[in-house]
Design a protein around this motif. Structure first.
Motif, PDB file in Angstrom:
ATOM      1  N   ASN A 101      26.897 -22.387  16.057  1.00 25.90           N
ATOM      2  CA  ASN A 101      25.617 -22.413  16.774  1.00 25.90           C
ATOM      3  C   ASN A 101      24.512 -22.622  15.743  1.00 25.90           C
ATOM      4  O   ASN A 101      24.584 -22.076  14.641  1.00 25.90           O
ATOM      5  CB  ASN A 101      25.374 -21.066  17.478  1.00 25.90           C
ATOM      6  CG  ASN A 101      26.247 -20.884  18.708  1.00 25.90           C
ATOM      7  OD1 ASN A 101      26.758 -21.846  19.279  1.00 25.90           O
ATOM      8  ND2 ASN A 101      26.397 -19.636  19.142  1.00 25.90           N
TER       9      ASN A 101
ATOM     10  N   ASP B 272      24.045 -25.128  20.981  1.00 26.39           N
ATOM     11  CA  ASP B 272      25.128 -24.206  21.330  1.00 26.39           C
ATOM     12  C   ASP B 272      26.437 -24.972  21.143  1.00 26.39           C
ATOM     13  O   ASP B 272      26.757 -25.876  21.914  1.00 26.39           O
ATOM     14  CB  ASP B 272      24.959 -23.764  22.788  1.00 26.39           C
ATOM     15  CG  ASP B 272      26.048 -22.779  23.232  1.00 26.39           C
ATOM     16  OD1 ASP B 272      27.161 -22.821  22.670  1.00 26.39           O
ATOM     17  OD2 ASP B 272      25.782 -21.978  24.145  1.00 26.39           O
TER      18      ASP B 272
ATOM     19  N   VAL C 267      29.465 -23.953  21.379  1.00 31.31           N
ATOM     20  CA  VAL C 267      30.554 -23.563  22.280  1.00 31.31           C
ATOM     21  C   VAL C 267      30.430 -24.339  23.593  1.00 31.31           C
ATOM     22  O   VAL C 267      31.373 -24.994  24.047  1.00 31.31           O
ATOM     23  CB  VAL C 267      30.535 -22.035  22.531  1.00 31.31           C
ATOM     24  CG1 VAL C 267      31.646 -21.637  23.487  1.00 31.31           C
ATOM     25  CG2 VAL C 267      30.648 -21.285  21.225  1.00 31.31           C
TER      26      VAL C 267
ATOM     27  N   ILE D 240      21.598 -19.019  17.770  1.00 32.07           N
ATOM     28  CA  ILE D 240      20.688 -19.527  18.792  1.00 32.07           C
ATOM     29  C   ILE D 240      19.534 -18.541  18.868  1.00 32.07           C
ATOM     30  O   ILE D 240      19.697 -17.420  19.344  1.00 32.07           O
ATOM     31  CB  ILE D 240      21.417 -19.639  20.155  1.00 32.07           C
ATOM     32  CG1 ILE D 240      22.534 -20.684  20.045  1.00 32.07           C
ATOM     33  CG2 ILE D 240      20.436 -20.006  21.265  1.00 32.07           C
ATOM     34  CD1 ILE D 240      23.442 -20.745  21.244  1.00 32.07           C
TER      35      ILE D 240
HETATM   36  C1  LIG Z   1      27.228 -19.376  20.409  1.00 33.73           C
HETATM   37  O1  LIG Z   1      26.331 -19.166  21.459  1.00 33.73           O
HETATM   38  C2  LIG Z   1      26.968 -18.929  22.716  1.00 33.73           C
HETATM   39  C3  LIG Z   1      25.881 -18.849  23.770  1.00 33.73           C
HETATM   40  O2  LIG Z   1      24.892 -17.914  23.405  1.00 33.73           O
HETATM   41  C4  LIG Z   1      27.788 -17.664  22.645  1.00 33.73           C
HETATM   42  O3  LIG Z   1      28.489 -17.478  23.859  1.00 33.73           O
HETATM   43  C5  LIG Z   1      28.810 -17.815  21.509  1.00 33.73           C
HETATM   44  O4  LIG Z   1      29.516 -16.619  21.344  1.00 33.73           O
HETATM   45  C6  LIG Z   1      28.095 -18.154  20.216  1.00 33.73           C
HETATM   46  N1  LIG Z   1      29.116 -18.424  19.209  1.00 33.73           N
HETATM   47  C7  LIG Z   1      29.097 -17.828  18.028  1.00 33.73           C
HETATM   48  C8  LIG Z   1      30.206 -18.191  17.125  1.00 33.73           C
HETATM   49  O5  LIG Z   1      28.218 -17.041  17.724  1.00 33.73           O
END
Ligand SMILES: *[C@@H]1O[C@H](CO)[C@@H](O)[C@H](O)[C@H]1NC(C)=O
Ligand SMILES: *[C@@H]1O[C@H](CO)[C@@H](O)[C@H](O)[C@H]1NC(C)=O
Ligand SMILES: *[C@@H]1O[C@H](CO)[C@@H](O)[C@H](O)[C@H]1NC(C)=O
Length: 211
Positions: A29, A51, A53, A178
């Motif tokens: 992210n 994002d 994911v 994020i």
């Molecule tokens: C990336 O952001 C998404 C949405 O907020 C979250 O679900 C996910 O866990 C995050 N991934 C990491 C590796 O932090």
């Protein structure tokens, strides 16, 4: 026969190790600032939120004191759904369009070929070099070529898109989170939009926004 079997096993091993190498290089992210340079039109500076994911990207240009910004853009991409919005916040209006290509500059594309590792600057003097991996490939829908550089930790920091013009994306000030999730939510005034028809022969992509 025997040799052919051996060869095919060997090819499988190569393919597997390549795939693994690649899968281990997904972007995190990210929140950062993207500088987009077009050799003809000048540069655009934009704040972005990605994002990795959900494969969603918000990209909002702003004026910069240091770089002449040529484009005024605010776009929200849902690459997996094949949809993007061009947002006009001032006007509270929106256009919803379909994406014909899902390749973008924030992720090493799945069809990218690993080329080599290299160091910009010095490979031997501490703090004086930038080690990176170089990838290349083609965007199937537009036949454009690209060359991409990522850090050893898979941050995609440079993407060169080569078509009728050359676009260079420089990914700066990256933070691996994020910071503002609301930026990835469709603005309320866009919710009722229906997908516009794509003109015959047009390929909407992350890159076409800058062409
Ligand atoms: C990336 O952001 C998404 C949405 O907020 C979250 O679900 C996910 O866990 C995050 N991934 C990491 C590796 O932090
Ligand atoms: C506001 O949006 C409309 C389309 O809905 C567009 O025609 C118009 O040019 C926009 N106005 C401004 C000031 O951007
Ligand atoms: C390139 O660097 C990565 C990360 O350090 C490493 O895993 C990989 O084996 C290197 N590849 C080559 C061909 O040197």
């Amino acid at each position: 026969m025997h040799a052919a079997a051996k060869l095919s096993i060997f090819m499988c091993l190569i393919a597997t190790s390549f795939a693994e190498h690649h899968r281990s290089c997904d972007s995190p992210n990210m929140t950062g600032v993207l500088v987009v340079s077009d050799l003809r039109k000048g540069s655009t500076v934009a704040a972005y939120t990605y994002d990795s994911v959900a494969n969603k990207l918000r990209f909002t240009s702003f004026s910069s004191d240091t770089i002449y910004s040529s484009l005024n853009l605010d776009a929200l991409f849902f690459f997996d759904e094949g949809i993007f919005y061009e947002v006009d916040g001032k006007n509270q209006s929106c256009e919803k369009k379909s994406l014909q290509s899902s390749i973008h500059a924030m992720e090493i594309p799945s069809n990218a070929e690993f080329l080599s590792n290299m160091t910009l600057g010095s490979a031997t003097i501490a703090e004086e070099g930038l080690k990176m991996s170089i990838w290349r490939g083609t965007v199937p829908e537009t036949k454009a070529h690209y060359v991409m550089g990522s850090s050893m930790g898979c941050l995609p920091f440079s993407f060169t898109y080569i078509s009728e013009t050359i676009l260079i994306f420089s990914n700066t000030a990256i933070e691996m989170e994020i910071k503002d999730p609301d930026r990835l939510v469709v603005p309320s005034f866009c919710e009722a939009e229906v997908v516009e028809d794509t003109p015959e022969g047009k390929v909407n992509s992350f890159f076409s926004l800058f062409l």
